[in-house]
Each structure stands twice: as structure tokens, then as C-alpha cells.
Scaffold this active site. Structure first.
Site, short mmCIF file in Angstrom:
data_model
loop_
_atom_site.label_atom_id
_atom_site.label_comp_id
_atom_site.label_asym_id
_atom_site.label_seq_id
_atom_site.Cartn_x
_atom_site.Cartn_y
_atom_site.Cartn_z
N HIS A 219 0.80 -1.21 0.00
CA HIS A 219 0.00 0.00 0.00
C HIS A 219 0.84 1.27 0.00
O HIS A 219 0.30 2.36 -0.20
CB HIS A 219 -0.95 0.01 1.20
CG HIS A 219 -2.19 -0.80 0.98
ND1 HIS A 219 -2.16 -2.16 0.80
CD2 HIS A 219 -3.49 -0.45 0.87
CE1 HIS A 219 -3.38 -2.61 0.62
NE2 HIS A 219 -4.22 -1.60 0.65
N SER A 223 -0.21 -0.81 -6.15
CA SER A 223 -0.10 -2.02 -6.95
C SER A 223 0.65 -1.76 -8.25
O SER A 223 0.55 -0.67 -8.83
CB SER A 223 -1.49 -2.58 -7.28
OG SER A 223 -2.18 -2.91 -6.10
N LYS A 247 -14.08 -8.73 -9.43
CA LYS A 247 -13.17 -9.52 -10.26
C LYS A 247 -12.51 -10.63 -9.45
O LYS A 247 -12.40 -11.78 -9.90
CB LYS A 247 -12.10 -8.60 -10.86
CG LYS A 247 -11.29 -9.23 -11.96
CD LYS A 247 -10.44 -8.19 -12.66
CE LYS A 247 -9.75 -8.78 -13.88
NZ LYS A 247 -8.99 -7.76 -14.63
N ASP A 248 -12.08 -10.29 -8.23
CA ASP A 248 -11.48 -11.31 -7.36
C ASP A 248 -12.51 -12.34 -6.94
O ASP A 248 -12.19 -13.53 -6.77
CB ASP A 248 -10.88 -10.65 -6.11
CG ASP A 248 -9.61 -9.87 -6.42
OD1 ASP A 248 -8.96 -10.17 -7.44
OD2 ASP A 248 -9.26 -8.97 -5.63
N GLU A 291 6.79 -34.00 -1.45
CA GLU A 291 5.58 -33.52 -2.10
C GLU A 291 5.94 -32.76 -3.37
O GLU A 291 7.04 -32.23 -3.52
CB GLU A 291 4.80 -32.59 -1.15
CG GLU A 291 4.10 -33.33 -0.02
CD GLU A 291 2.78 -33.93 -0.46
OE1 GLU A 291 2.79 -34.78 -1.38
OE2 GLU A 291 1.74 -33.57 0.11
#
Length: 430
Positions: A219, A223, A247-248, A291
Site C-alpha cells: 500500500h 499495486s 473480479k477477485d 511432495e
């Protein structure tokens, strides 16, 4: 980042007004993920992975806390308690599968998040701290996932712990004491299981704290975006809510469809069948494999098969495996190119695709037996991995001629319309 055109929080309800004065949590949320946080208007779906990673972390913490209520971290009953969760606890099978497959989906999201950062150079100024904290989060995730893999106390859990902790023994002088300190003895047993369970329970909360720092650091500069251009004017941004929450939300819906498909139709698809056999120190599995999310670094470890002068092959492999991740800390200073986005860097883009192929080979070879041709392929892919970051990236950033950048984010979205780009009112033609 402070934008003069950002919407300010003004509570109307008396209760919210009181809360804002005494404990301004609503204002914090509004400025962090609400209409008070302007973001670039051109973010694509590659910017969904941060929110998805946060969802995965919450999912892992919630399912992990519930599973811990029924798990016994004792070598004599750990395997039986895991089976008890699967067979006797109400919805225990779903909780365990949700946790195990949630870890896999968490790493899928994080790897995509990292590769997006590589392509769009998200590590460049002024976002170096965001990147550095992100690498710390990835290292914490690797440690947490390794310790969690040991807890079921199956064959692959036991021998995975023995092999991975045994790597510290390759370090001269201090290696063996570190290995004994990690295990609480000379082999994985009760002490190791208790330590790993405690740390596996604690580290997700440490990761959550690091995620808060990650968001805080984000912040400050704001972004990044697909063009790599900084925000210049109000028309370059839109409020985070409702545009990117919607959108998310769509991205989360797609993610949940994939995750639930894996959870209910292929819960053991990404696991190893040997881990349904109780740990036996006297029976070594034919093929010890971690894994899938450890595979590229496991392939780098196994790529070193001969001593290098006075340095043993095992030590070289350990140094290379850890160095492959630690190298990411130096990316902001290795890539000195003035342009961020790979869309405007033609030469960088070609090498980035080669890098993706090398990573795919490392993933494949890490899960394959330690035999030819996998060892040779691992060696070639490992060589390119380090060349990409240490040689190719610095040279490309110096000699590359980037393509012309748009004037602003708005121009990249709307085209070369001066009135729209400059935020002016278009005058009708006469």
C-alpha cells in the site's frame, strides 16, 4: 500510496462514527480493500493470485486448528490418530483432505504469483520490500509444508524427514549438531514429531503476520500493473471496491470449482500411496520423493553427483538447493533494466519462456527416480536456472532495446485518445 483523488471514509451511522473515533478499524478496511484504495485500471486476472493466496492461508489455518484437536503427536500413535481422523471423526476425512489438498492449491497459487512477478518484474523499485517479504513468506511456507508432511507418520513422512534433515549433516563442522538439534536425537522419533507438530501449528500464524507486512508494504507504492507504468492521474485508477472485489470474487469462484473437484474426485491424486503405510525405520521405500511442490529444488539437490575439488557433491547440492531460493532476494539488483513489463521487453520475454521450460523440467525430474536421463536433464535445467538469474538477466537488462511504452495506463487501456488520456472533456467536431 496516497492519492489526492482517493475517496475518504465518512461514517454516517452513529455506531460506525463512534467506532471510527475510538478504534478506526472500518477506516482501515475502507482504505485497504475498499473504495478508498485506488488501483490501476488495467489489472488482469494474473493479479487475482494475491487474494487467492490469502484465502488459502485462512483455509489452512481453520482446517489445521480443527485437525490439531484430534491429532496425537506421538510416534507410537500418530499414524493411528491420522486414521482415526479419517474414519471416526465426523467429517474428518473431508477436513484432512481439505487441508492436504489446500496445501497443494496454496502452492499452485503461490507459484503462479511468483512467475507473474518474474514476468512483470514486480521486484523492481519502488516495490523491492514487497518482493523481499514475499520471498520470506515462501520460505516460511516451505518449512511449514515440510513439517506438515511428516505428521501423518507414514513411510514417506518418516523417510522424507530423515533425508531432508540429513542434508544439514553435509555442512562442515556445525552440520551434525544442527541435525541432532532439529530432530532432538539421531533419527526421527517422538522428539522430532513433537517439534515438527509445534512448529507446523505456529508457523501459519507467523506467515499471517508476514502477509500483513506484505500488504502494508504494497500500500505504500501501490499495486503494479501489466504495463509497468506508474499511476500519473486519476483516470489511471479505479476504486478497489467494487471493481476488483467483483473480479477477485469471480476468480475465487473458478478457484473453488477446481479445488472442490480435486477434493471430492481426486483427493489422493497429488499424494503418495506409501504414506498410507505406517512408518518403519527398517524398511526403506524404493523411491523416496517429497511432495510435488518441492520437486524443482529436490531436482537441483540431486543434480550434483560428483565432488567439485574439495567440496563434496552432497554439500554442493545442499548449497545449490537453498541458493536457488535465496537468489530471489537479489533480483531487484540483478535486473537493472528501466522497463518492468515483459510485454515491452522482447529479448527478456524469449529467455523467460526458456526459463519456464527449465522449471518444468525441474518439476518433472524432481519427482522421477534418481537415474538417467533424469539426472542429466536435472543438471542441464539447474545450469540454466542459475545462468538465467546470474548471467542472462543482468546482460539482457543492459543490452536490450525495449519497445515504446504508452504515455499512461489510460492510454494503454483506451488507446491514443488525447482527451481520454489526459482526462479532458472531448470537444465536438465543428
Amino acid at each position: 500510496m496516497s492519492f489526492p483523488w482517493a475517496k475518504q471514509y465518512e461514517p454516517v451511522n452513529p455506531v460506525m462514527r463512534f467506532l471510527d473515533e475510538k478504534l478506526p478499524l472500518p477506516r482501515l478496511v475502507f482504505n485497504a480493500v475498499g473504495a478508498g484504495y485506488p488501483v490501476p485500471r488495467n489489472l488482469n486476472y494474473m493479479w487475482n493470485f494475491g487474494v487467492l493466496a490469502g484465502f488459502c492461508l485462512v483455509l489452512q489455518i481453520v482446517t489445521g486448528v480443527i485437525l490439531a484437536m484430534h491429532y496425537a503427536s506421538n510416534a507410537s500413535v500418530a499414524f493411528a490418530s491420522t486414521e482415526h481422523i479419517m474414519r471416526d471423526v465426523n467429517w474428518g476425512w473431508m477436513l484432512r483432505y481439505a487441508h492436504a489438498n489446500g496445501a497443494s492449491m496454496f502452492f499452485v497459487v503461490i507459484y503462479l504469483h511468483i512467475f507473474r512477478g518474474f514476468f512483470y518484474s514486480s521486484y523492481k523499485a519502488p516495490r523491492e520490500m514487497i518482493w523481499l517479504i514475499g520471498v520470506v513468506i515462501f520460505l516460511l511456507m516451505m518449512a511449514t509444508a515440510f513439517m506438515g508432511y511428516v505428521l501423518p507418520w507414514g513411510q514417506m513422512s518418516f523417510w522424507g524427514a530423515k533425508v531432508i534433515t540429513g542434508l544439514f549433516g553435509a555442512i562442515p563442522v556445525v552440520g551434525e549438531p544442527i541435525q541432532v538439534w532439529l530432530l532432538g536425537g539421531y533419527a526421527p522419533d517422538n522428539a522430532a514429531l513433537n517439534r515438527f507438530f509445534s512448529l507446523h501449528f505456529l508457523l501459519p500464524f507467523v506467515i499471517a503476520g508476514a502477509v500483513i507486512l506484505h500488504i502494508w508494504a504494497l500500500h505504500i507504492p501501490g499495486s503494479s500493473n501489466p504495463t509497468g507504468i506508474e499511476v500519473k492521474q486519476e483516470s489511471d485508477t479505479v476504486p478497489f471496491h467494487p471493481y476488483y472485489t467483483a473480479k477477485d470474487g469471480f476468480g475465487l469462484g473458478v478457484f473453488l470449482l477446481i479445488y472442490c473437484g480435486l477434493l471430492f474426485f481426486g483427493p489422493n491424486l497429488l499424494g503418495h500411496p506409501d504414506n498410507y503405510i505406517e512408518a518403519n525405520p527398517l524398511s526403506t521405500p524404493a523411491h523416496i520423493v517429497p511432495e510435488w511442490y518441492f520437486w524443482p529444488f529436490y531436482a537441483i539437490l540431486r543434480a550434483f553427483t560428483a565432488d567439485f575439488f574439495f567440496i563434496p557433491a552432497k554439500l554442493m547440492g545442499v548449497l545449490a538447493m537453498f541458493g536457488a531460493i535465496l537468489l530471489w532476494f537479489f533480483l531487484p539488483w540483478l535486473d537493472k533494466g528501466p522497463v518492468r513489463s515483459g510485454h515491452y521487453r522482447p529479448l527478456f520475454r524469449k529467455f523467460w519462456y526458456v526459463f519456464l521450460v527449465a522449471m518444468a523440467i525441474l518439476f518433472w525430474c524432481g519427482g522421477a527416480p534418481a537415474e538417467e536421463p533424469y539426472v542429466m536433464l536435472s543438471q542441464l535445467a539447474t545450469a540454466y536456472y542459475f545462468l538465467h538469474f546470474l548471467v542472462i538477466l543482468p546482460i539482457v537488462s543492459m543490452i536490450e532495446r525495449p519497445e515504446p511504452l504508452p504515455y499512461s495506463i489510460t492510454e494503454a487501456v483506451l488507446g491514443e485518445d488525447k482527451a481520454a488520456v489526459l482526462g479532458e472533456n472531448a470537444t465536438p467536431a465543428t
